[in-house]
Design a protein around this motif. Structure first.
Motif, PDB file in Angstrom:
ATOM      1  N   GLU A 195      -5.966  68.969  48.699  1.00  0.00           N
ATOM      2  CA  GLU A 195      -6.031  70.375  48.529  1.00  0.00           C
ATOM      3  C   GLU A 195      -5.558  70.940  47.277  1.00  0.00           C
ATOM      4  OE1 GLU A 195      -8.344  71.526  50.741  1.00  0.00           O
ATOM      5  OE2 GLU A 195      -8.107  70.081  52.328  1.00  0.00           O
ATOM      6  N   THR A 196      -5.925  71.927  46.846  1.00  0.00           N
ATOM      7  CA  THR A 196      -5.364  72.814  45.996  1.00  0.00           C
ATOM      8  C   THR A 196      -4.723  74.206  46.774  1.00  0.00           C
ATOM      9  OG1 THR A 196      -6.528  72.114  44.025  1.00  0.00           O
ATOM     10  CG2 THR A 196      -5.268  74.099  43.883  1.00  0.00           C
ATOM     11  N   PHE A 197      -3.509  74.206  46.883  1.00  0.00           N
ATOM     12  CA  PHE A 197      -3.034  74.917  47.983  1.00  0.00           C
ATOM     13  C   PHE A 197      -2.218  76.287  47.209  1.00  0.00           C
ATOM     14  CE2 PHE A 197       0.903  75.653  50.512  1.00  0.00           C
ATOM     15  CZ  PHE A 197       0.198  76.339  51.704  1.00  0.00           C
ATOM     16  N   ASP A 215      -0.216  66.301  53.443  1.00  0.00           N
ATOM     17  CA  ASP A 215      -1.251  66.310  52.215  1.00  0.00           C
ATOM     18  C   ASP A 215      -0.794  65.457  51.178  1.00  0.00           C
ATOM     19  OD1 ASP A 215      -3.610  65.918  50.942  1.00  0.00           O
ATOM     20  OD2 ASP A 215      -4.062  68.181  50.544  1.00  0.00           O
ATOM     21  N   PRO A 216      -0.386  64.365  51.135  1.00  0.00           N
ATOM     22  CA  PRO A 216       0.455  63.609  49.824  1.00  0.00           C
ATOM     23  C   PRO A 216      -0.414  63.441  48.738  1.00  0.00           C
ATOM     24  CG  PRO A 216       0.107  62.003  51.524  1.00  0.00           C
ATOM     25  CD  PRO A 216      -0.399  63.382  52.317  1.00  0.00           C
ATOM     26  N   ASP A 217      -1.925  63.684  49.142  1.00  0.00           N
ATOM     27  CA  ASP A 217      -2.877  63.525  47.923  1.00  0.00           C
ATOM     28  C   ASP A 217      -3.083  64.894  47.203  1.00  0.00           C
ATOM     29  OD1 ASP A 217      -2.817  60.742  48.046  1.00  0.00           O
ATOM     30  OD2 ASP A 217      -4.232  60.689  49.696  1.00  0.00           O
ATOM     31  N   TYR A 218      -2.381  65.737  47.560  1.00  0.00           N
ATOM     32  CA  TYR A 218      -2.889  67.049  47.307  1.00  0.00           C
ATOM     33  C   TYR A 218      -2.969  66.978  45.604  1.00  0.00           C
ATOM     34  CZ  TYR A 218       1.986  67.977  45.943  1.00  0.00           C
ATOM     35  OH  TYR A 218       3.489  67.728  45.271  1.00  0.00           O
ATOM     36  N   ARG A 219      -3.994  68.247  45.106  1.00  0.00           N
ATOM     37  CA  ARG A 219      -4.214  68.218  43.766  1.00  0.00           C
ATOM     38  C   ARG A 219      -2.870  69.169  43.152  1.00  0.00           C
ATOM     39  NH1 ARG A 219      -9.406  68.551  45.906  1.00  0.00           N
ATOM     40  NH2 ARG A 219     -10.835  67.083  44.897  1.00  0.00           N
ATOM     41  N   GLN A 220      -2.726  70.277  43.754  1.00  0.00           N
ATOM     42  CA  GLN A 220      -2.163  71.181  42.917  1.00  0.00           C
ATOM     43  C   GLN A 220      -1.476  72.170  43.952  1.00  0.00           C
ATOM     44  OE1 GLN A 220      -1.120  71.645  39.392  1.00  0.00           O
ATOM     45  NE2 GLN A 220       0.387  73.376  40.278  1.00  0.00           N
ATOM     46  N   SER A 292      -8.534  75.394  47.519  1.00  0.00           N
ATOM     47  CA  SER A 292      -9.132  75.088  48.696  1.00  0.00           C
ATOM     48  C   SER A 292      -8.370  75.301  49.871  1.00  0.00           C
ATOM     49  CB  SER A 292      -9.269  73.482  48.529  1.00  0.00           C
ATOM     50  OG  SER A 292      -8.006  72.843  48.216  1.00  0.00           O
ATOM     51  N   PHE A 293      -7.247  76.029  49.828  1.00  0.00           N
ATOM     52  CA  PHE A 293      -6.524  76.225  50.884  1.00  0.00           C
ATOM     53  C   PHE A 293      -5.486  77.310  50.776  1.00  0.00           C
ATOM     54  CE2 PHE A 293      -3.184  74.736  54.175  1.00  0.00           C
ATOM     55  CZ  PHE A 293      -3.245  75.788  55.041  1.00  0.00           C
ATOM     56  N   ILE A 294      -5.796  78.447  51.355  1.00  0.00           N
ATOM     57  CA  ILE A 294      -4.731  79.489  51.136  1.00  0.00           C
ATOM     58  C   ILE A 294      -4.139  79.990  52.302  1.00  0.00           C
ATOM     59  CG2 ILE A 294      -4.651  82.203  50.259  1.00  0.00           C
ATOM     60  CD1 ILE A 294      -7.255  81.757  48.801  1.00  0.00           C
TER      61      ILE A 294
END
Length: 364
Positions: A195-197, A215-220, A292-294
């Motif tokens: 996710e981009t959080f 979510d260790p593979d998050y983007r930003q 992608s996630f707020i």
């Protein structure tokens, strides 16, 4: 449960008799000749000082000799046998308080709901109850629409239980809940992955830390926190994690400045007076990349911040986790706004305390 069943259950809750009316009446009349103590140091219990004969406030961690509103602070273990205790806890853990009192051998326990019902106007209902009652009278049809739109049975039961509690302060409706604040915002149905959080109301970085671990593979990550003290704590807490942009600004529907109570810890919020002036931006202006996630917990400022992120919500279709407990209409307003942008959002509701606080609405 149907919408009709929902309304019927709510109506029954409003009319339900209190658990301990006789003892509450004796307290209010002054007829009870027993030591009386109160749990909870808040505006509702403060209003009882002078109205009832109180011998102290229950406080297990107070310094010796500590006082509150002229009352001595007394640990549960020091309460005299036969004491009457008013459970004035309403925000976080009223059920746990009741259980601790009973485990100590205390059984003469009166709730604020008991006092309000027995007093027949002599004791004011808590502010959150009065506000919720007014909102239910004005918008019960929309509350029913919200109930019908929820995605699963757990969400519908949560709305029913929380609404009944907020309408009455009757802790019996919260018996199935526990305090699990560390779990909020991270439900399995979110299926977090890459996710981009956006962490709006980042406080000391606790929610971002939980996100990064899940979510260790998050983007930003974009963390917004206008309190300098909180932001320093967040930077320190999150120094082991990558790709986090720290934004020292408040989020709203337009850029500028505002007054902000920056020293209230997790309750730091927009202030109508006092506080300090902080910079304000919008999510659409501050973040260019798709999100992608707020998550938002802004102490009642969520609707303003959502409006400032309308482009991202409309174009990116992010998952949303929005706090809706700060005022009664937040439930309806946040639901209506998100669905006006994407009517096909799946809507979930979860609650993370035993009181009126920490209710989160999710849009997936």
């Amino acid at each position: 449960m149907s919408e009709h069943g929902f309304r019927t259950e709510v109506a029954a809750a409003i009319q339900a008799p209190p658990a301990n009316r006789p003892l509450a009446r004796d307290l209010l009349s002054g007829a009870l000749d027993r030591p009386c103590f109160v749990v909870g140091r808040n505006e509702d219990t403060a209003a009882l000082v002078g109205r009832l004969r109180l011998d102290g406030v229950v406080h297990d961690y107070a310094e010796p000799g500590a006082m509150w509103n002229g009352l001595p602070c007394v640990p549960i273990a020091a309460l005299p046998p036969g004491a009457v205790v008013i459970n004035g806890s309403t925000s976080i853990s009223p059920i746990a308080v009741d259980q601790r009192l009973r485990a100590a051998g205390l059984t003469a326990i009166v709730s604020l709901h008991d006092l309000v019902c027995a007093g027949e106007g002599a004791v004011a209902a808590p502010a959150f109850v009065r506000e919720q009652q007014a909102d239910w009278r004005d918008a019960s049809a929309e509350w029913s629409d919200l109930f019908a739109s929820l995605e699963d049975d757990a969400s519908r039961q949560t709305l029913l239980d929380v609404l009944r509690y907020r309408l009455t302060a009757d802790v019996r409706f919260m018996g199935d809940y526990r305090v699990r604040i560390e779990e909020q915002y991270f439900e399995p149905f979110l299926e977090l992955k890459g996710e981009t959080f956006v962490d709006a109301g980042g406080f000391d970085g606790d929610t971002t830390e939980g996100f990064c671990q899940r979510d260790p593979d998050y983007r930003q990550v974009h963390l917004f926190e206008p309190s300098p003290r909180n932001l320093r704590a967040a930077r320190e807490r999150l120094q082991a994690f990558r790709d986090i942009a720290f934004h020292p600004e408040a989020l709203s529907d337009a850029p500028g400045t505002m007054r902000f109570d920056a020293e209230a810890g997790s309750a730091s919020a927009v202030s109508s007076g006092g506080g300090q002036e902080v910079p304000v931006t919008t999510l659409d202006l501050a973040v260019a990349e798709p999100v992608s996630f707020i998550k938002m917990d802004l102490e009642g400022w969520e609707m303003k911040a959502l409006a400032g992120g309308a482009r991202h919500i409309g174009q990116d279709r992010p998952k949303l986790a929005i706090a809706v407990y700060h005022s009664a209409s937040d439930f309806r307003d946040v639901w209506r706004y998100a669905r006006s942008i994407h009517p096909d959002y799946k809507v979930y509701l979860r609650h993370y305390t035993q009181g009126w606080s920490e209710t989160v609405m999710f849009f997936v």
